[in-house]
Design a protein around this motif. Structure first.
Motif, PDB file in Angstrom:
ATOM      1  N   SER A 168       0.860  -1.179   0.000  1.00  0.00           N
ATOM      2  CA  SER A 168       0.000   0.000   0.000  1.00  0.00           C
ATOM      3  C   SER A 168       0.895   1.228   0.000  1.00  0.00           C
ATOM      4  CB  SER A 168      -0.905   0.000   1.239  1.00  0.00           C
ATOM      5  OG  SER A 168      -1.648   1.195   1.314  1.00  0.00           O
ATOM      6  N   PHE A 169       0.704   2.118  -0.995  1.00  0.00           N
ATOM      7  CA  PHE A 169       1.550   3.304  -1.134  1.00  0.00           C
ATOM      8  C   PHE A 169       0.689   4.555  -1.091  1.00  0.00           C
ATOM      9  CE2 PHE A 169       3.379   6.581  -3.933  1.00  0.00           C
ATOM     10  CZ  PHE A 169       4.588   6.797  -3.295  1.00  0.00           C
ATOM     11  N   ASP A 170       1.146   5.571  -0.361  1.00  0.00           N
ATOM     12  CA  ASP A 170       0.461   6.866  -0.292  1.00  0.00           C
ATOM     13  C   ASP A 170       1.454   7.976  -0.621  1.00  0.00           C
ATOM     14  OD1 ASP A 170      -2.191   6.142   0.509  1.00  0.00           O
ATOM     15  OD2 ASP A 170      -1.383   5.636   2.484  1.00  0.00           O
ATOM     16  N   TYR A 171       0.981   8.950  -1.405  1.00  0.00           N
ATOM     17  CA  TYR A 171       1.795  10.119  -1.747  1.00  0.00           C
ATOM     18  C   TYR A 171       0.978  11.373  -1.478  1.00  0.00           C
ATOM     19  CZ  TYR A 171       3.837  13.762  -4.681  1.00  0.00           C
ATOM     20  OH  TYR A 171       4.352  14.946  -5.130  1.00  0.00           O
ATOM     21  N   HIS A 172       1.560  12.303  -0.731  1.00  0.00           N
ATOM     22  CA  HIS A 172       0.923  13.577  -0.427  1.00  0.00           C
ATOM     23  C   HIS A 172       1.687  14.669  -1.162  1.00  0.00           C
ATOM     24  CE1 HIS A 172      -1.220  11.434   2.744  1.00  0.00           C
ATOM     25  NE2 HIS A 172      -0.051  10.890   3.050  1.00  0.00           N
ATOM     26  N   ARG A 173       0.996  15.423  -1.979  1.00  0.00           N
ATOM     27  CA  ARG A 173       1.671  16.337  -2.895  1.00  0.00           C
ATOM     28  C   ARG A 173       2.296  17.541  -2.199  1.00  0.00           C
ATOM     29  NH1 ARG A 173      -1.694  17.172  -8.335  1.00  0.00           N
ATOM     30  NH2 ARG A 173       0.377  17.872  -8.973  1.00  0.00           N
ATOM     31  N   ASN A 178       8.661  13.666   4.630  1.00  0.00           N
ATOM     32  CA  ASN A 178       7.911  12.408   4.722  1.00  0.00           C
ATOM     33  C   ASN A 178       6.540  12.514   4.066  1.00  0.00           C
ATOM     34  OD1 ASN A 178      10.010  11.187   6.117  1.00  0.00           O
ATOM     35  ND2 ASN A 178       9.155  11.664   8.125  1.00  0.00           N
ATOM     36  N   ASN A 179       6.556  12.862   2.771  1.00  0.00           N
ATOM     37  CA  ASN A 179       5.280  12.966   2.045  1.00  0.00           C
ATOM     38  C   ASN A 179       4.934  11.683   1.295  1.00  0.00           C
ATOM     39  OD1 ASN A 179       7.289  13.199   0.147  1.00  0.00           O
ATOM     40  ND2 ASN A 179       6.350  14.911  -0.962  1.00  0.00           N
ATOM     41  N   LYS A 217       5.032   0.534   8.464  1.00  0.00           N
ATOM     42  CA  LYS A 217       4.928   1.590   7.459  1.00  0.00           C
ATOM     43  C   LYS A 217       6.244   2.357   7.402  1.00  0.00           C
ATOM     44  CE  LYS A 217       1.056   3.720   6.814  1.00  0.00           C
ATOM     45  NZ  LYS A 217      -0.153   4.590   6.892  1.00  0.00           N
ATOM     46  N   HIS A 218       6.742   2.572   6.173  1.00  0.00           N
ATOM     47  CA  HIS A 218       7.997   3.290   5.960  1.00  0.00           C
ATOM     48  C   HIS A 218       7.697   4.626   5.283  1.00  0.00           C
ATOM     49  CE1 HIS A 218      10.845  -0.059   6.902  1.00  0.00           C
ATOM     50  NE2 HIS A 218       9.742  -0.766   6.675  1.00  0.00           N
ATOM     51  N   TRP A 219       8.284   5.705   5.834  1.00  0.00           N
ATOM     52  CA  TRP A 219       8.085   7.058   5.315  1.00  0.00           C
ATOM     53  C   TRP A 219       9.359   7.546   4.642  1.00  0.00           C
ATOM     54  CZ3 TRP A 219       3.378   9.583   5.789  1.00  0.00           C
ATOM     55  CH2 TRP A 219       2.448   9.005   6.654  1.00  0.00           C
ATOM     56  N   PHE A 220       9.204   8.314   3.577  1.00  0.00           N
ATOM     57  CA  PHE A 220      10.357   8.984   2.960  1.00  0.00           C
ATOM     58  C   PHE A 220       9.869  10.232   2.234  1.00  0.00           C
ATOM     59  CE2 PHE A 220       8.821   5.814  -0.019  1.00  0.00           C
ATOM     60  CZ  PHE A 220       8.847   6.437  -1.259  1.00  0.00           C
ATOM     61  N   THR A 221      10.807  11.050   1.801  1.00  0.00           N
ATOM     62  CA  THR A 221      10.488  12.342   1.205  1.00  0.00           C
ATOM     63  C   THR A 221      10.795  12.343  -0.281  1.00  0.00           C
ATOM     64  OG1 THR A 221      11.020  13.448   3.289  1.00  0.00           O
ATOM     65  CG2 THR A 221      10.909  14.832   1.315  1.00  0.00           C
ATOM     66  N   CYS A 222       9.864  12.853  -1.063  1.00  0.00           N
ATOM     67  CA  CYS A 222      10.049  13.023  -2.513  1.00  0.00           C
ATOM     68  C   CYS A 222       9.823  14.505  -2.830  1.00  0.00           C
ATOM     69  CB  CYS A 222       9.069  12.142  -3.284  1.00  0.00           C
ATOM     70  SG  CYS A 222       9.219  12.258  -5.069  1.00  0.00           S
ATOM     71  N   HIS A 223      10.841  15.172  -3.399  1.00  0.00           N
ATOM     72  CA  HIS A 223      10.779  16.614  -3.646  1.00  0.00           C
ATOM     73  C   HIS A 223      10.279  16.955  -5.052  1.00  0.00           C
ATOM     74  CE1 HIS A 223      12.611  17.520   0.189  1.00  0.00           C
ATOM     75  NE2 HIS A 223      13.609  16.691  -0.075  1.00  0.00           N
ATOM     76  N   PHE A 224       9.628  16.019  -5.699  1.00  0.00           N
ATOM     77  CA  PHE A 224       9.057  16.275  -7.025  1.00  0.00           C
ATOM     78  C   PHE A 224       7.782  15.464  -7.156  1.00  0.00           C
ATOM     79  CE2 PHE A 224      12.047  12.785  -7.332  1.00  0.00           C
ATOM     80  CZ  PHE A 224      11.337  11.815  -8.014  1.00  0.00           C
TER      81      PHE A 224
END
Length: 284
Positions: A168-173, A178-179, A217-224
């Motif tokens: 299960s993957f979640d992305y917050h724009r 940790n988005n 659950k693993h969190w990480f940051t995506c800057h794009f």
């Protein structure tokens, strides 16, 4: 019994007591408290020519020992031949763009191997089987096996060993720390500690995240803003799970709505419509 090997056969009547083998597969399935076990052959009549037969074996080895001579005795009245010779092995991932590749599981990866006839089936045999459109349609409708769409499955027996992992993957724009979050469900914890590589990316950039498999659950940051996620899980150097999915960012629905009664002019009828556009997302 923690596992079963569930066998499914499609047979076509040859004479009174013999049926020709058309297709078959077996699935190794780890049991939960909700699963049932069927140790005796059950048959389902499609029509006067076709039957579907299924039963559970304790293991694939038990089935191989019984079918190794090239025949399966389903009951006193039904004997069917079965290919028990050459084998091919594959890994089936969750790439839904591979429309040509049959995977009996909607959301699972699997190891697979196939029993094939020592000689290629003659084209006339395949064409004859495909002529039974109605029978194949009923098999698809009742058992979700589409032999017309995947004719290369005809006269083969497949062994499937599913990997019971889902993600299960979640992305917050929002551009915050940790988005992104991802969590795996390793149902029977058979793959704990395996190496996980998660890549989110678009045409210009990508972000790579690595960790060992667990159920947290693993969190990480995506800057794009990513377009896809690509996941690979390996254990002892062998890929056991692979999934690449693309994100739906924009949905555009165009509707014609009847705006009133038809206009009749002479022998012509003109329908009156209003056109409406519904757009969800911005596609950026």
């Amino acid at each position: 019994m923690n596992k079963i090997f569930r066998v499914f056969l499609v047979c076509r009547k040859h004479n009174k007591n013999e049926y020709d083998f058309i297709y078959g597969h077996g699935i190794e399935w780890e049991l939960t408290g909700l699963d049932y076990i069927n140790r005796e052959w059950k048959t389902h009549k499609i029509n006067s020519m076709f039957k579907v037969c299924f039963r559970d074996y304790e293991s694939s080895s038990e089935f191989i020992a019984e079918a190794g001579n090239g025949y399966i005795h389903i009951d006193k009245k039904i004997i069917t031949s079965i290919p028990a010779h050459e084998t091919e092995e594959f890994f089936l991932d969750k790439d839904f763009s591979k429309e040509y590749e049959f995977n009996p599981f909607i959301s699972l990866c699997a190891d697979a191997k196939y029993w094939l006839h020592p000689e290629e089936p003659e084209l006339k045999d395949i064409e004859e089987a495909l002529l039974h459109v109605s029978s194949l349609g009923k098999i698809k409708e009742r058992f979700n096996i589409d032999l017309k769409r995947y004719p290369y499955l005809l006269f083969t027996f497949g062994f499937y060993f599913p990997v019971r992992i889902e993600e299960s993957f979640d992305y917050h724009r929002e551009k915050v720390k940790n988005n992104c979050s991802i969590q795996f469900n390793d149902f029977f914890e058979n793959y704990q500690g395996s190496e996980v590589v998660v890549i989110v990316g678009n045409d210009d950039k990508y972000k790579r995240e690595c960790f060992l498999l667990d159920n947290e659950k693993h969190w990480f940051t995506c800057h794009f803003d990513p377009d896809y996620i690509d996941i690979t899980i390996t254990r002892n150097g062998r890929v056991v799970y692979k999934n690449k999915s693309f994100f739906v960012k924009k949905v555009h629905v165009q509707m014609d709505i009847q705006a009133g009664p038809d206009i009749i002019s002479g022998d012509k009828r003109v329908k009156r419509y209003l056109r409406d556009d519904i757009i969800v997302g911005d596609g950026k």
